[in-house]
Each structure stands twice: as structure tokens, then as C-alpha cells.
Design an enzyme around this catalytic site. Structure first.
Site, PDB file in Angstrom:
ATOM      1  N   CYS A 147       0.825  -1.218   0.000  1.00 25.21           N
ATOM      2  CA  CYS A 147       0.000   0.000   0.000  1.00 25.21           C
ATOM      3  C   CYS A 147       0.855   1.263   0.000  1.00 25.21           C
ATOM      4  O   CYS A 147       0.330   2.379  -0.118  1.00 25.21           O
ATOM      5  CB  CYS A 147      -0.933   0.006   1.200  1.00 25.21           C
TER       6      CYS A 147
ATOM      7  N   CYS B   9     -13.051   0.602   8.444  1.00 23.04           N
ATOM      8  CA  CYS B   9     -12.162   0.107   7.386  1.00 23.04           C
ATOM      9  C   CYS B   9     -12.147   1.037   6.188  1.00 23.04           C
ATOM     10  O   CYS B   9     -13.188   1.577   5.796  1.00 23.04           O
ATOM     11  CB  CYS B   9     -12.654  -1.244   6.875  1.00 23.04           C
ATOM     12  N   SER B  10     -10.978   1.177   5.555  1.00 25.34           N
ATOM     13  CA  SER B  10     -10.953   1.802   4.229  1.00 25.34           C
ATOM     14  C   SER B  10     -11.594   0.799   3.276  1.00 25.34           C
ATOM     15  O   SER B  10     -11.587  -0.402   3.526  1.00 25.34           O
ATOM     16  CB  SER B  10      -9.516   2.111   3.813  1.00 25.34           C
TER      17      SER B  10
ATOM     18  N   ILE C 261     -12.511  -0.991  -0.668  1.00 24.53           N
ATOM     19  CA  ILE C 261     -11.822  -1.505  -1.855  1.00 24.53           C
ATOM     20  C   ILE C 261     -12.175  -0.540  -2.991  1.00 24.53           C
ATOM     21  O   ILE C 261     -13.350  -0.222  -3.182  1.00 24.53           O
ATOM     22  CB  ILE C 261     -12.286  -2.953  -2.118  1.00 24.53           C
TER      23      ILE C 261
ATOM     24  N   LYS D  20      -9.954   6.367   4.439  1.00 23.18           N
ATOM     25  CA  LYS D  20     -11.308   5.979   4.855  1.00 23.18           C
ATOM     26  C   LYS D  20     -12.387   6.696   4.041  1.00 23.18           C
ATOM     27  O   LYS D  20     -13.328   6.067   3.553  1.00 23.18           O
ATOM     28  CB  LYS D  20     -11.498   6.300   6.352  1.00 23.18           C
TER      29      LYS D  20
ATOM     30  N   HIS E   4      -9.245   3.796  -1.091  1.00 24.59           N
ATOM     31  CA  HIS E   4      -7.842   3.362  -1.005  1.00 24.59           C
ATOM     32  C   HIS E   4      -7.496   2.418  -2.156  1.00 24.59           C
ATOM     33  O   HIS E   4      -7.361   1.211  -1.962  1.00 24.59           O
ATOM     34  CB  HIS E   4      -7.642   2.694   0.366  1.00 24.59           C
TER      35      HIS E   4
HETATM   36  N1  COA Z   1     -16.513   2.002   4.395  1.00 28.77           N
HETATM   37  C1  COA Z   1     -17.777   2.442   4.187  1.00 28.77           C
HETATM   38  N2  COA Z   1     -18.676   1.775   3.438  1.00 28.77           N
HETATM   39  C2  COA Z   1     -18.253   0.643   2.863  1.00 28.77           C
HETATM   40  C3  COA Z   1     -16.962   0.126   3.011  1.00 28.77           C
HETATM   41  C4  COA Z   1     -16.079   0.858   3.825  1.00 28.77           C
HETATM   42  N3  COA Z   1     -14.850   0.410   4.030  1.00 28.77           N
HETATM   43  N4  COA Z   1     -16.843  -1.005   2.313  1.00 28.77           N
HETATM   44  C5  COA Z   1     -18.042  -1.195   1.724  1.00 28.77           C
HETATM   45  N5  COA Z   1     -18.899  -0.195   2.068  1.00 28.77           N
HETATM   46  C6  COA Z   1     -20.294  -0.059   1.713  1.00 28.77           C
HETATM   47  C7  COA Z   1     -20.511  -0.277   0.239  1.00 28.77           C
HETATM   48  O1  COA Z   1     -20.528   0.966  -0.454  1.00 28.77           O
HETATM   49  C8  COA Z   1     -21.885  -0.902   0.237  1.00 28.77           C
HETATM   50  O2  COA Z   1     -22.855   0.106   0.408  1.00 28.77           O
HETATM   51  P1  COA Z   1     -24.242   0.034  -0.383  1.00 28.77           P
HETATM   52  O3  COA Z   1     -24.882  -1.242   0.082  1.00 28.77           O
HETATM   53  O4  COA Z   1     -24.922   1.276   0.052  1.00 28.77           O
HETATM   54  O5  COA Z   1     -23.855   0.010  -1.826  1.00 28.77           O
HETATM   55  C9  COA Z   1     -21.893  -1.750   1.502  1.00 28.77           C
HETATM   56  O6  COA Z   1     -20.967  -1.119   2.387  1.00 28.77           O
HETATM   57  C10 COA Z   1     -21.501  -3.189   1.293  1.00 28.77           C
HETATM   58  O7  COA Z   1     -20.357  -3.186   0.463  1.00 28.77           O
HETATM   59  P2  COA Z   1     -19.577  -4.485   0.078  1.00 28.77           P
HETATM   60  O8  COA Z   1     -18.721  -4.152  -1.110  1.00 28.77           O
HETATM   61  O9  COA Z   1     -20.511  -5.654  -0.026  1.00 28.77           O
HETATM   62  O10 COA Z   1     -18.623  -4.667   1.329  1.00 28.77           O
HETATM   63  P3  COA Z   1     -17.765  -5.903   1.621  1.00 28.77           P
HETATM   64  O11 COA Z   1     -18.344  -6.608   2.794  1.00 28.77           O
HETATM   65  O12 COA Z   1     -17.591  -6.696   0.370  1.00 28.77           O
HETATM   66  O13 COA Z   1     -16.345  -5.266   2.012  1.00 28.77           O
HETATM   67  C11 COA Z   1     -14.736  -4.703   3.706  1.00 28.77           C
HETATM   68  C12 COA Z   1     -16.179  -4.551   3.213  1.00 28.77           C
HETATM   69  C13 COA Z   1     -14.544  -3.859   4.935  1.00 28.77           C
HETATM   70  C14 COA Z   1     -14.441  -6.184   4.020  1.00 28.77           C
HETATM   71  C15 COA Z   1     -13.794  -4.254   2.556  1.00 28.77           C
HETATM   72  O14 COA Z   1     -14.096  -2.913   2.232  1.00 28.77           O
HETATM   73  C16 COA Z   1     -12.331  -4.380   2.960  1.00 28.77           C
HETATM   74  O15 COA Z   1     -11.757  -5.455   2.915  1.00 28.77           O
HETATM   75  N6  COA Z   1     -11.694  -3.262   3.347  1.00 28.77           N
HETATM   76  C17 COA Z   1     -10.295  -3.276   3.751  1.00 28.77           C
HETATM   77  C18 COA Z   1      -9.407  -3.119   2.550  1.00 28.77           C
HETATM   78  C19 COA Z   1      -7.954  -3.321   2.922  1.00 28.77           C
HETATM   79  O16 COA Z   1      -7.583  -4.222   3.656  1.00 28.77           O
HETATM   80  N7  COA Z   1      -7.066  -2.493   2.383  1.00 28.77           N
HETATM   81  C20 COA Z   1      -5.649  -2.567   2.629  1.00 28.77           C
HETATM   82  C21 COA Z   1      -5.344  -1.985   3.941  1.00 28.77           C
HETATM   83  S1  COA Z   1      -3.714  -2.330   4.508  1.00 28.77           S
END
Ligand code: COA
Length: 392
Positions: free
Chosen positions: A88, A211-212, A214, A333, A337
Site C-alpha cells: 500500500c 475500514c478503508s 476496496i 477511509k 484506497h
Molecule cells: N466504508 C464504508 N462503506 C463501505 C466500506 C467501507 N470500508 N466497504 C463497503 N462499504 C459499503 C458499500 O458501499 C456498500 O454500500 P451500499 O450497500 O450502500 O452500496 C456496503 O458497504 C456493502 O459493500 P460491500 O462491497 O458488499 O462490502 P464488503 O463486505 O464486500 O467489504 C470490507 C467490506 C470492509 C471487508 C472491505 O471494504 C475491505 O476489505 N476493506 C479493507 C481493505 C484493505 O484491507 N485495504 C488494505 C489496507 S492495509
């Protein structure tokens, strides 16, 4: 540093961050690069080399060999074009590589970019690709993806310093609030502490809104040797310091789980290089991949004492109009990201902020800014410091 030439940013360009169904990986990179060239008022043919931050395009879109690809897309063959990877922190390290290529005297004008397109794969696949930035053998193989690793860091911090889930939620609330004013941000909506607290657990104690996301997106900046920068640009932004430190990939190799040593080393070196102290910094873009990561960063850089990052955030000390503005862009956030692009986006934010071009998220009277870009759970840290050069 004294033997190095001085370097400044003369232009920046960004795509919107978020889910891009109508733009391919290469189109994202091209859009950001063209915007940066237009913003800098140079002819693209003046670019002598390119450095592109990209973490895992092979995993996300099946495309490797990004350096040559981007040069080709931009019609800049045969200039040298290099992909830079540090998880990252790929974007931050691309910036440092571009900076050093000018500072060393090798080039006079270079383009630095960052691109990632992460939404072509499922969340599980993205989590697995990102997990490769940790230790594959001792962490990912056993199912420890990034939310889990940062959850572990959060738990230790909570136990040792009494940091609360509400204090971590306050990081997300602030960053979403700043992102409302950022046209490129993925989430331009405010959220409340209650909404964060009620969002589902991803890895206890981290919830969805800690969480940030995808994301897809790209960012680019144009760098020039300082004399040239003054001729080409009315208000160049000088890169006054650049540092890079590493640590063990696996959390098990760390001496402490309540700090990221790579951040401590990179920031101490940055303050030594620039002769500045944390008190001299008006704003910082720090790596808030999870809310606890921002708390660790503001403590490890030295803006707040160890254990005080959570309370400081809760008390509004890191807000746009607080003691020090942390993540005025909305951070990872609020902005999203796209991993390879983030470090370059942080620099682009400093470019806009220091030139007074940040609109509703403008940090008033900001003179010195800092960026902090982390790879993995802290195995890489790249930091830069910036100051406006008024050209009269
Ligand atoms: N913050 C705010 N809203 C989020 C979000 C986040 N991080 N991630 C998803 N959403 C929202 C989506 O917009 C969606 O909203 P909607 O229903 O109104 O369209 C809803 O939440 C569900 O989204 P979805 O894509 O199904 O979420 P997910 O469960 O597949 O993924 C996480 C959520 C947190 C698991 C994923 O965002 C993640 O893995 N984040 C961390 C990424 C990471 O590790 N980066 C590297 C860091 S070192």
C-alpha cells in the site's frame, strides 16, 4: 541531503476514487497523467522518466509490466518508465524514487503516478491479494487478512492505553466529514459515531466503518528540479524531505504491537532532514487504512503522546480546524484506497492544500505538510514533507 538537488511538484492530477465500471486500469492511469500534465502547463514530451506505484495489478486485472504500459498509453515511448511496488506504500515509494531521480541529477522533469483497479475481483479475492503484503507463511496462510491484523493491533492498544471503539469511530467520522468537500472522494457523506458503532464487525473490534474500502483510482504528480520548477510554475510545492524505513512483514517479528517502528524511524529521519519538529507541521495525510492505523500514526510521528491519539481525535484536535489537521482529503477511509494510488494522492493533496486550492477542505494558513504512507501492517513506511515556494 546537502549534495542532492532540490525538487518541487509543479502539477497534480487525480481520477475520482471509487468503483469504476466504465474505465479500465490503463484508462484510469492515463486520465490522471493527462490531468497532471495539463495542470503543470508543460508539454508531455518534456517528461524524461516515469515512476508508477502499483501493488497488485496482476492479481486485480491480470496485467503486469505497468511501467512500459503507461508510457505506451501516453505516447511517451521510449522514455524509461518504472513500476514501483511496496504494497500500500507503492505510491509513496514511487514519489520517493521520482524525487531521487531528480535530486541525484539524473533527470530534470519526471512524472510520478499511482494506479490500482481493485473492484474487478470479489472482496474475498481482494482480501487475499492484499493479504500478500503481510507474511504469507505465518499470517495469510492461516487466514489472517488485513482487517484481522489491524484488529489485533487495535486490541493491544485498547488493552494497554484504554483506547475505545468510540475513539476509533471518531477517526472515521472526521475523515468522512473532510471527504464531503473532496470531489474525488469515494464517500462524500458524513457518518455519525452511532452509525460506525452499529456497522457490522469485520474483525473485532474493527467494524465496516472503521475500514478503508476496496477502490479503483489513479493519481499523478509532475516533479521538476527547483530552478526549472520556478520557471515553469507560479507556485511550485517543494519536497523538503523524503524518507523510507522497513520492519518485519509479520507482526510476530515486532518488538511492540502498540507502535509501528518503521513510522517512528521514517518520521525521526524526516524531522532530522528538515530541521522541523512535529509542532511545525500544519497538516498531515496519514495512512488510515483502518481507524486504529491513524491513531498509531499520529502517536508514532509525535503529534500526540503514546496512548493520547484516541482522546485527541475524540476531542477534535485532529479536525480541519483543530491543533493539526489530519487527513484533510478524507484520508483512505473517506477518499477510498486504491492501494497503489494512495501515496501519490496524498502528495497531490499537499500540492492543492499548500497552493490554497482545496476548496471546502482547505486547511487555513497551512505552510508545511507531511505525508505518511504505510505498506502492509507497517513493514514499509514512506514519508515526505512539503512547503510552498512562492515565486515572485
Ligand atoms: N466504508 C464504508 N462503506 C463501505 C466500506 C467501507 N470500508 N466497504 C463497503 N462499504 C459499503 C458499500 O458501499 C456498500 O454500500 P451500499 O450497500 O450502500 O452500496 C456496503 O458497504 C456493502 O459493500 P460491500 O462491497 O458488499 O462490502 P464488503 O463486505 O464486500 O467489504 C470490507 C467490506 C470492509 C471487508 C472491505 O471494504 C475491505 O476489505 N476493506 C479493507 C481493505 C484493505 O484491507 N485495504 C488494505 C489496507 S492495509
Amino acid at each position: 541531503m546537502s549534495k542532492l538537488r532540490r525538487v518541487a511538484m509543479i502539477g497534480a492530477g487525480l481520477t475520482k476514487f471509487g468503483e469504476h465500471w466504465n474505465l479500465s486500469f490503463r484508462e484510469l492511469g492515463t486520465e490522471a497523467a493527462i490531468k497532471a500534465v495539463e495542470n503543470s502547463n508543460i508539454d508531455g514530451k518534456e517528461i524524461e522518466a516515469m515512476y508508477i506505484g502499483c501493488m497488485a495489478s496482476g492479481r486485480f486485472v491480470g496485467q503486469e509490466h505497468i511501467g512500459a504500459l503507461v508510457a505506451d498509453q501516453l505516447g511517451l515511448n521510449p522514455i524509461p518508465s518504472t513500476r514501483v511496488e511496496a504494497a500500500c506504500a507503492s505510491g509513496g515509494l514511487a514519489l520517493r524514487t521520482g524525487y531521487l531521480s531528480i535530486a541525484s541529477g539524473e533527470h530534470d522533469i519526471v512524472a510520478v503516478g499511482g494506479i490500482e483497479k481493485m473492484t474487478e475481483v470479489t472482496t474475498a479475492e481482494a482480501g487475499f491479494a492484499l493479504g500478500g503484503a503481510g507474511d504469507q507463511e505465518t499470517e495469510l496462510f492461516h487466514g489472517a487478512t488485513f482487517p484481522a491484523l489491524y484488529a489485533l493491533l487495535a486490541k493491544v492498544h485498547m488493552k494497554q492505553f484504554g483506547t475505545t471503539e468510540e475513539q476509533m469511530a471518531a477517526v472515521s467520522v472526521k475523515n468522512h466529514k473532510n471527504a464531503v468537500h473532496n470531489p474525488i472522494a469515494q464517500f462524500r457523506k458524513e457518518i455519525s459515531i452511532e452509525q460506525v458503532m452499529k456497522s457490522g464487525y469485520v474483525a473485532t473490534p474493527l467494524k465496516l466503518l472503521d475500514c478503508s474500502p476496496i477502490s479503483d483510482g489513479a493519481a499523478a504528480v509532475i516533479l521538476a528540479e527547483i530552478g526549472l520548477a520556478k520557471k515553469l510554475c507560479e507556485n511550485p510545492v517543494e519536497i523538503i524531505g523524503s524518507t523510507h524505513a522497513t520492519d518485519s512483514l509479520a507482526l510476530t517479528g515486532r518488538k511492540s504491537l502498540t507502535e509501528l517502528n518503521a513510522t517512528k524511524v521514517a518520521s525521526a529521519q524526516l524531522f532530522h532532514q528538515t530541521g522541523l519538529t512535529p509542532k511545525d507541521i500544519d497538516m498531515a495525510e496519514v495512512h488510515d487504512c483502518f481507524s486504529i492505523a491513524e491513531i498509531l500514526a499520529i502517536e508514532d510521528i509525535g503529534f500526540f503522546k503514546k496512548g493520547q491519539g484516541g482522546p485527541a481525535t475524540e476531542q477534535g484536535k485532529t479536525a480541519l480546524d483543530g491543533e493539526i489537521a489530519i487527513n484533510p482529503s478524507g484520508g483512505l477511509k473517506g477518499c477510498g484506497h486504491p492501494v497503489g494510488a494512495t501515496g501519490v494522492k496524498q502528495a497531490a493533496e499537499m500540492f492543492q492544500q499548500l497552493r490554497g486550492e482545496a476548496g471546502g477542505r482547505q486547511v487555513k494558513e497551512a505552510e508545511i505538510g507531511l505525508t505518511h504512507n504505510v505498506g502492509g501492517s507497517g513493514a514499509t513506511c514512506v514519508m515526505h514533507a512539503f512547503r510552498l515556494m512562492e515565486n515572485r
